[in-house]
Scaffold this active site. Structure first.
Site, PDB file in Angstrom:
ATOM      1  N   ASP A  22       0.776  -1.244   0.000  1.00  0.00           N
ATOM      2  CA  ASP A  22       0.000   0.000   0.000  1.00  0.00           C
ATOM      3  C   ASP A  22       0.808   1.295   0.000  1.00  0.00           C
ATOM      4  O   ASP A  22       1.769   1.419   0.773  1.00  0.00           O
ATOM      5  CB  ASP A  22      -0.865   0.096   1.266  1.00  0.00           C
ATOM      6  CG  ASP A  22      -1.529  -1.188   1.648  1.00  0.00           C
ATOM      7  OD1 ASP A  22      -1.441  -2.167   0.895  1.00  0.00           O
ATOM      8  OD2 ASP A  22      -2.141  -1.206   2.730  1.00  0.00           O
ATOM      9  N   GLU A 222     -10.253  -2.442   4.662  1.00  0.00           N
ATOM     10  CA  GLU A 222      -8.927  -1.926   4.996  1.00  0.00           C
ATOM     11  C   GLU A 222      -8.740  -0.568   4.344  1.00  0.00           C
ATOM     12  O   GLU A 222      -9.465  -0.184   3.440  1.00  0.00           O
ATOM     13  CB  GLU A 222      -7.827  -2.856   4.460  1.00  0.00           C
ATOM     14  CG  GLU A 222      -7.880  -4.266   4.991  1.00  0.00           C
ATOM     15  CD  GLU A 222      -6.774  -5.159   4.435  1.00  0.00           C
ATOM     16  OE1 GLU A 222      -6.227  -5.947   5.211  1.00  0.00           O
ATOM     17  OE2 GLU A 222      -6.452  -5.084   3.230  1.00  0.00           O
TER      18      GLU A 222
HETATM   19  C1  FRU Z   1      -3.663  -3.733   3.021  1.00  0.00           C
HETATM   20  C2  FRU Z   1      -2.942  -4.117   4.290  1.00  0.00           C
HETATM   21  C3  FRU Z   1      -3.258  -3.104   5.361  1.00  0.00           C
HETATM   22  C4  FRU Z   1      -2.099  -3.249   6.287  1.00  0.00           C
HETATM   23  C5  FRU Z   1      -0.976  -3.476   5.322  1.00  0.00           C
HETATM   24  C6  FRU Z   1       0.150  -4.299   5.860  1.00  0.00           C
HETATM   25  O1  FRU Z   1      -3.064  -4.126   1.849  1.00  0.00           O
HETATM   26  O2  FRU Z   1      -3.344  -5.404   4.677  1.00  0.00           O
HETATM   27  O3  FRU Z   1      -4.503  -3.295   5.987  1.00  0.00           O
HETATM   28  O4  FRU Z   1      -1.897  -2.112   7.075  1.00  0.00           O
HETATM   29  O5  FRU Z   1      -1.536  -4.091   4.180  1.00  0.00           O
HETATM   30  O6  FRU Z   1       1.241  -4.313   4.995  1.00  0.00           O
END
Ligand code: FRU
Length: 681
Positions: A22, A222
């Protein structure tokens, strides 16, 4: 690095090496666009989550910067990882982190703690807990200091949700001018809820409200974002947009991750969705449904034509401990299976049945129990899993839908699978049916209809009338096995967001924001035809990184025939590899077909066709802008109200293009192709 490896994106950001997920802090400050992102400094799969960093002056050319927040204890004894978050410029030094005239940048992120421990602040955290912490920079974002005196600043979810501390993450912070407060939007991932907090100083946070579940609720929620956009360019008509990642649970026809948005109002405390941006949750299935699994009540699988033919599980709990719930009628309503297995997990396929696919959608109710997420449904054709879904442990059943239009009349097997690895849990599936329309809970406003647009985040620090977002151009379904090296994952093209009234409804529209003038190399082709005959037309070798504008008239579909117009890109001279981007006149949908796009072998669900609705303009034209890179295709349809993003992994020789018109002639065709050069040269 030279950025010339096979599959290396030429005008999309990739880390020079290793794993990225992300965007985690998109901040514009003093003429620089900062891109912080989830990064593994030690390898090309997920792990040792840190914040990587890159900077740009034009959102086109990026400079790799040193890691901004390195997993604590890296590499040998990691005690804290830095998950997704966001960053702001604390102009008025509300945090007090600034001194000697230096303006602090402040980031808020999710701390993930692999072990129970007592933090330097004296706060204790549990193993695998997720909590929210802050860090600041006094050198314009180049180096960061974690606020150890008080981290984590939001340590536990509020009382009613205190059992959710393992799934409480991804703070999106921003300044709310009217109330002069900082806002943090957080996700209670398993519950499909957003929590909104406010603060005066970025350190002390007060819970203000909650939002959700609404609309699409597959998998977890998320990476929430909340931002205002003006409607039709009118600054006096602001609406707020909540953008939410779902994994798994993306748009119909995709498998894995996806991003939805909800339009509403935010008063500094509460986000309220507009009625026309909401779709009611669990509603009855479409009326034309051919139901072939209605497991309500008693009986056996055999009665219903499923094998193996045992009793419907759930009426005789193995250990008798049903937490006071009635297993047959009370707990989750209708269900196939409701097991409470204690130390005796029946993992694997519980029951299956073979069918001929007779309608475009397969809809079903799927859910899970209180603590575990054990339910999966697979659709197999020729022994290969072609669709799959998992339930969530939210103690409720919700609708999911598969678009199986491309599999019509094929014989398929549906399996209901217990994915637990032992212990106990619930398996819940019911009302599997074929229909011409989708079940409601996958009806949502999708930011992008393709398979590779996730964890989108909008920039902080931009002038009020600019709204730019970037997503992770990947999907958890196969992110860890895409065939790139030595990096894994790219970001999407940065996109300008706005709201436009379409069919009386405020709709998100998107436009790519790169400085094309600086990287468009030459015009490869510019042609038009008042009528283009049915068939194909080779455009020759046009290149591997392309900007394509394609417009043509909508037409009446020919009966009983595939009636499509579009372009094949990234084709090898023998057309064995090809990616098709086009429009289907009968369904009024754009499609991207990557089933033969190159290397598709690394994941069984990758070779597929994706669809997205797009209406013609008032003048009856279909307009597509297509951006092709060495391992991706992004389509902007119409004025940007429909976008589709998909990765592809074609071979180096796949530089040919071809136009196709099937089921009839196509009128008023105009195509312009520009070749795009490397932004890394
Ligand atoms: C989304 C996620 C988020 C988390 C991150 C961990 O892609 O699962 O929810 O903070 O990746 O790398």
């Amino acid at each position: 690095p030279s950025y010339t490896e096979l599959y290396r994106p030429q005008f999309h950001f990739t880390p020079s090496k290793n794993w990225m997920n992300d965007p985690s802090g998109l901040l514009y400050h003093e003429g620089i666009y900062h891109l912080f992102y989830q990064y593994n400094p030690g390898g090309a799969t997920w792990g040792a989550m840190s914040w990587g960093h890159a900077t740009s002056r034009d959102l086109t050319h990026w400079e790799q910067q040193p890691v901004a927040l390195l997993a604590r204890g890296y590499p040998n004894n990691i005690t804290e990882m830095f998950f997704t978050g966001s960053a702001v410029v604390d102009v008025d030094n509300t945090s007090g982190f600034g001194h000697s005239g230096k303006t602090p940048l402040v980031a808020m992120y999710t701390s993930y703690y692999p072990y129970a421990q007592t933090m330097p602040s004296g706060k204790t955290v549990q193993a695998n807990q997720q909590a929210q912490s802050i860090a600041y920079s006094l050198d314009n974002g180049m180096t960061w200091t974690t606020y150890d005196a008080a981290n984590p600043v939001i340590s536990d979810p509020p009382a009613p949700y205190s059992d959710q501390f393992l799934n409480f993450r991804d703070p999106n912070i921003f300044w709310h001018k009217p109330t002069k407060k900082w806002i943090a939007v957080l996700s209670l991932a398993e519950l499909h809820k957003l929590l909104i907090y406010t603060s005066k100083d970025l350190k002390n946070w007060t819970l203000a409200s909650e939002f959700g579940p609404v609309n699409a609720v597959g998998g977890v929620w998320e990476c929430p974002n909340l931002f205002p956009l003006s409607v039709d360019g009118d600054d006096d008509n602001l609406k707020w947009v909540a953008m939410i990642g779902l994994n798994p649970g993306g748009p119909p026809g995709t498998i894995g991750s996806g991003t939805q948005y909800v339009v509403g109002n935010f008063d500094g405390t509460t986000f309220t969705a507009e009625a026309d941006s909401l779709y009611s949750g669990t509603t009855p299935p479409p009326s034309d449904s051919i139901v072939f699994a209605d497991f309500e009540g008693t009986g056996s699988f055999a009665d219903l034509g499923w094998t193996p033919a045992g009793d419907l599980i759930g009426q005789s709990p193995v250990n008798g401990t049903l937490r006071g719930q009635n297993p047959v009628t009370g707990y989750l309503g209708k269900r196939l299976v409701n097991t409470f297995l204690n130390g005796d997990a029946t993992t694997g396929t519980l029951t299956s049945r073979s069918f001929t696919i007779s309608k475009r959608y397969i809809n079903f109710l799927i859910g899970g129990g209180h603590d575990f997420n054990n339910t999966a449904v697979h659709l197999k054709v020729d022994g290969q899993i072609v669709r799959s879904a998992t339930g969530t442990n939210s103690e409720s059943l919700s609708w999911q839908s598969w678009d199986v239009g491309s599999l019509l009349n094929q014989t398929a097997v549906i399996q209901i699978v217990d994915t637990s690895s032992g212990g106990w849990g619930h398996i819940n599936v019911d009302e599997i049916s074929f229909s011409d329309s989708m079940a409601r809970s996958q009806v949502a406003n999708w930011v992008d209809w393709g398979p590779d647009f996730y964890a989108a985040q909008s920039y902080n620090g931009l002038p009020p009338d600019e709204h730019i977002a970037i997503a992770w151009m990947n999907n958890w379904q196969y992110a860890g096995v895409i065939p790139t090296s030595p990096w894994r994952s790219a970001t999407s093209i940065p996109r300008e967001f706005s709201l436009k009234t379409i069919d009386g409804k405020a709709t998100l529209v998107q436009a790519p924001t790169e400085k094309w003038g600086s990287i468009v190399r030459r015009k490869a082709l510019d042609r038009s035809w008042s009528s283009l005959n049915q068939g194909t037309k080779s455009l020759g070798s046009v290149g591997k990184a392309l900007q394509i504008e394609l417009s043509f008239s909508d037409r009446e579909p020919a009966a009983a025939e595939a009636s499509q117009f579009g372009i094949i890109v990234r084709a090898t001279p023998d057309l064995k590899q090809q990616t098709r981007v086009g429009y289907d006149f009968s369904t009024k949908e754009i499609f991207v077909d990557r089933s033969q796009s190159g290397d598709v072998s690394f994941d069984g669900t990758f070779p597929a066709t994706y669809y997205a609705p797009l209406a013609a303009t008032a003048k009856g034209q279909i307009n597509l802008r297509i951006y092709v890179d060495w391992s991706s295709v992004e389509v902007f349809g119409g004025e940007g109200e429909t976008t589709m993003t998909a990765q592809i992994f074609p071979s180096d020789s796949a530089a040919h293009a071809q136009i196709f018109s099937t089921g009839g002639n196509t009128q008023n065709v105009r195509i312009r192709i520009n070749e795009i050069s490397s932004a890394w040269a």
